[in-house]
Design a protein around this motif. Sequence first.
Motif, PDB file in Angstrom:
ATOM      1  N   SER A 191      24.650  95.015 -20.208  1.00  0.00           N
ATOM      2  CA  SER A 191      25.713  95.237 -19.222  1.00  0.00           C
ATOM      3  C   SER A 191      25.145  95.943 -18.000  1.00  0.00           C
ATOM      4  O   SER A 191      24.298  96.828 -18.130  1.00  0.00           O
ATOM      5  CB  SER A 191      26.845  96.102 -19.805  1.00  0.00           C
ATOM      6  OG  SER A 191      27.755  96.476 -18.765  1.00  0.00           O
ATOM      7  N   ARG A 192      25.634  95.551 -16.840  1.00  0.00           N
ATOM      8  CA  ARG A 192      25.339  96.349 -15.642  1.00  0.00           C
ATOM      9  C   ARG A 192      26.157  97.634 -15.725  1.00  0.00           C
ATOM     10  O   ARG A 192      27.149  97.706 -16.448  1.00  0.00           O
ATOM     11  CB  ARG A 192      25.712  95.574 -14.371  1.00  0.00           C
ATOM     12  CG  ARG A 192      24.753  94.420 -14.088  1.00  0.00           C
ATOM     13  CD  ARG A 192      25.223  93.577 -12.929  1.00  0.00           C
ATOM     14  NE  ARG A 192      25.181  94.277 -11.646  1.00  0.00           N
ATOM     15  CZ  ARG A 192      25.637  93.770 -10.507  1.00  0.00           C
ATOM     16  NH1 ARG A 192      26.170  92.558 -10.495  1.00  0.00           N
ATOM     17  NH2 ARG A 192      25.559  94.460  -9.382  1.00  0.00           N
ATOM     18  N   HIS A 193      25.761  98.634 -14.963  1.00  0.00           N
ATOM     19  CA  HIS A 193      26.550  99.852 -14.793  1.00  0.00           C
ATOM     20  C   HIS A 193      27.921  99.486 -14.217  1.00  0.00           C
ATOM     21  O   HIS A 193      28.098  98.388 -13.669  1.00  0.00           O
ATOM     22  CB  HIS A 193      25.820 100.776 -13.809  1.00  0.00           C
ATOM     23  CG  HIS A 193      25.450 100.053 -12.542  1.00  0.00           C
ATOM     24  ND1 HIS A 193      26.355  99.840 -11.519  1.00  0.00           N
ATOM     25  CD2 HIS A 193      24.314  99.423 -12.181  1.00  0.00           C
ATOM     26  CE1 HIS A 193      25.781  99.132 -10.577  1.00  0.00           C
ATOM     27  NE2 HIS A 193      24.532  98.857 -10.940  1.00  0.00           N
ATOM     28  N   GLU A 209      16.583  99.935 -10.968  1.00  0.00           N
ATOM     29  CA  GLU A 209      16.798  98.717 -10.161  1.00  0.00           C
ATOM     30  C   GLU A 209      15.584  98.414  -9.275  1.00  0.00           C
ATOM     31  O   GLU A 209      14.801  99.315  -8.955  1.00  0.00           O
ATOM     32  CB  GLU A 209      18.071  98.900  -9.300  1.00  0.00           C
ATOM     33  CG  GLU A 209      18.466  97.698  -8.431  1.00  0.00           C
ATOM     34  CD  GLU A 209      18.645  96.391  -9.199  1.00  0.00           C
ATOM     35  OE1 GLU A 209      17.728  95.961  -9.923  1.00  0.00           O
ATOM     36  OE2 GLU A 209      19.719  95.766  -9.033  1.00  0.00           O
ATOM     37  N   ILE A 210      15.433  97.155  -8.898  1.00  0.00           N
ATOM     38  CA  ILE A 210      14.353  96.732  -7.985  1.00  0.00           C
ATOM     39  C   ILE A 210      14.340  97.668  -6.771  1.00  0.00           C
ATOM     40  O   ILE A 210      15.391  98.018  -6.233  1.00  0.00           O
ATOM     41  CB  ILE A 210      14.533  95.252  -7.569  1.00  0.00           C
ATOM     42  CG1 ILE A 210      13.332  94.742  -6.788  1.00  0.00           C
ATOM     43  CG2 ILE A 210      15.829  95.021  -6.788  1.00  0.00           C
ATOM     44  CD1 ILE A 210      13.322  93.213  -6.583  1.00  0.00           C
ATOM     45  N   ASN A 211      13.140  98.073  -6.378  1.00  0.00           N
ATOM     46  CA  ASN A 211      13.011  99.023  -5.271  1.00  0.00           C
ATOM     47  C   ASN A 211      12.970  98.249  -3.945  1.00  0.00           C
ATOM     48  O   ASN A 211      12.016  97.515  -3.689  1.00  0.00           O
ATOM     49  CB  ASN A 211      11.722  99.825  -5.484  1.00  0.00           C
ATOM     50  CG  ASN A 211      11.443 100.798  -4.358  1.00  0.00           C
ATOM     51  OD1 ASN A 211      12.141 100.815  -3.345  1.00  0.00           O
ATOM     52  ND2 ASN A 211      10.418 101.602  -4.528  1.00  0.00           N
ATOM     53  N   ALA A 223      19.036  93.136 -11.071  1.00  0.00           N
ATOM     54  CA  ALA A 223      17.710  92.498 -11.073  1.00  0.00           C
ATOM     55  C   ALA A 223      17.032  92.672 -12.438  1.00  0.00           C
ATOM     56  O   ALA A 223      16.385  91.744 -12.951  1.00  0.00           O
ATOM     57  CB  ALA A 223      16.839  93.078  -9.967  1.00  0.00           C
ATOM     58  N   ILE A 224      17.197  93.834 -13.024  1.00  0.00           N
ATOM     59  CA  ILE A 224      16.590  94.132 -14.328  1.00  0.00           C
ATOM     60  C   ILE A 224      17.176  93.210 -15.401  1.00  0.00           C
ATOM     61  O   ILE A 224      16.452  92.624 -16.202  1.00  0.00           O
ATOM     62  CB  ILE A 224      16.892  95.607 -14.719  1.00  0.00           C
ATOM     63  CG1 ILE A 224      16.330  96.562 -13.678  1.00  0.00           C
ATOM     64  CG2 ILE A 224      16.396  95.929 -16.120  1.00  0.00           C
ATOM     65  CD1 ILE A 224      14.847  96.468 -13.470  1.00  0.00           C
ATOM     66  N   LEU A 225      18.491  93.102 -15.401  1.00  0.00           N
ATOM     67  CA  LEU A 225      19.134  92.297 -16.441  1.00  0.00           C
ATOM     68  C   LEU A 225      18.857  90.816 -16.246  1.00  0.00           C
ATOM     69  O   LEU A 225      18.800  90.054 -17.196  1.00  0.00           O
ATOM     70  CB  LEU A 225      20.640  92.586 -16.500  1.00  0.00           C
ATOM     71  CG  LEU A 225      20.981  94.019 -16.931  1.00  0.00           C
ATOM     72  CD1 LEU A 225      22.495  94.208 -16.989  1.00  0.00           C
ATOM     73  CD2 LEU A 225      20.359  94.377 -18.284  1.00  0.00           C
TER      74      LEU A 225
END
Length: 198
Positions: free
Chosen positions: A7-9, A84-86, A152-154
Amino acid sequence: PRPIYLSRHGESQYNVLHKVGGDSDLTQTGLMYAKQLGKYFVQELEGNRNIKMFTSTMQRALHTSNEVCELLGVEYYSLKALDEINPGICDGLTYQQIADKFPQDYEERKMNKLTYRYPRGESYLDVISRVEQIIFEIERSRLPVIVIAHQAILRCLYAYFHEHEVPEIPKLNIPLHQVIKLVPAAYYCKETRIKIDP
Ligand code: G3H
């Protein structure tokens, strides 16, 4: 087979403003999602506390995870590898502002989102390589796994477990306020998406 939940935040202040990067906190709606997500897991796991939970080191993910953990009575691992992607020099900007301020970067990313690296930031390829260690960890786990992280991570985790090709990763659809449940099957993961209204 033990399920993997992604899940995303909950909705963040930057989500509402359509800004990338930053470390903003949850909105009221995002906080309500976090509480509903906790309730969902209480039901779904039927009181089983024998699970592994991973989150990032960012406010919006930590605060979502805190709500879930409080209800479940479990602890989480907070990992920088799940941040998250920087977006480097574009941190804190909207996509429109990026297009106005850095038109060449905007175009380059649009043309090749997978390999484009934000100046002083990351590309999707960079993210794929840093989440690899978490993928191994998830694969090794015999317990159900919950990951509360970022879009991006998920995308990267989901692509791995759902056998999407790498070039598809930056375009995968991972909306807010939804749980993706993956259950390993013979050759693939069976997927269920559960929408959770805040
Ligand atoms: O700010 C980061 C977003 O969650 C990732 O979105 O890679 O589609 O720009 P994007």
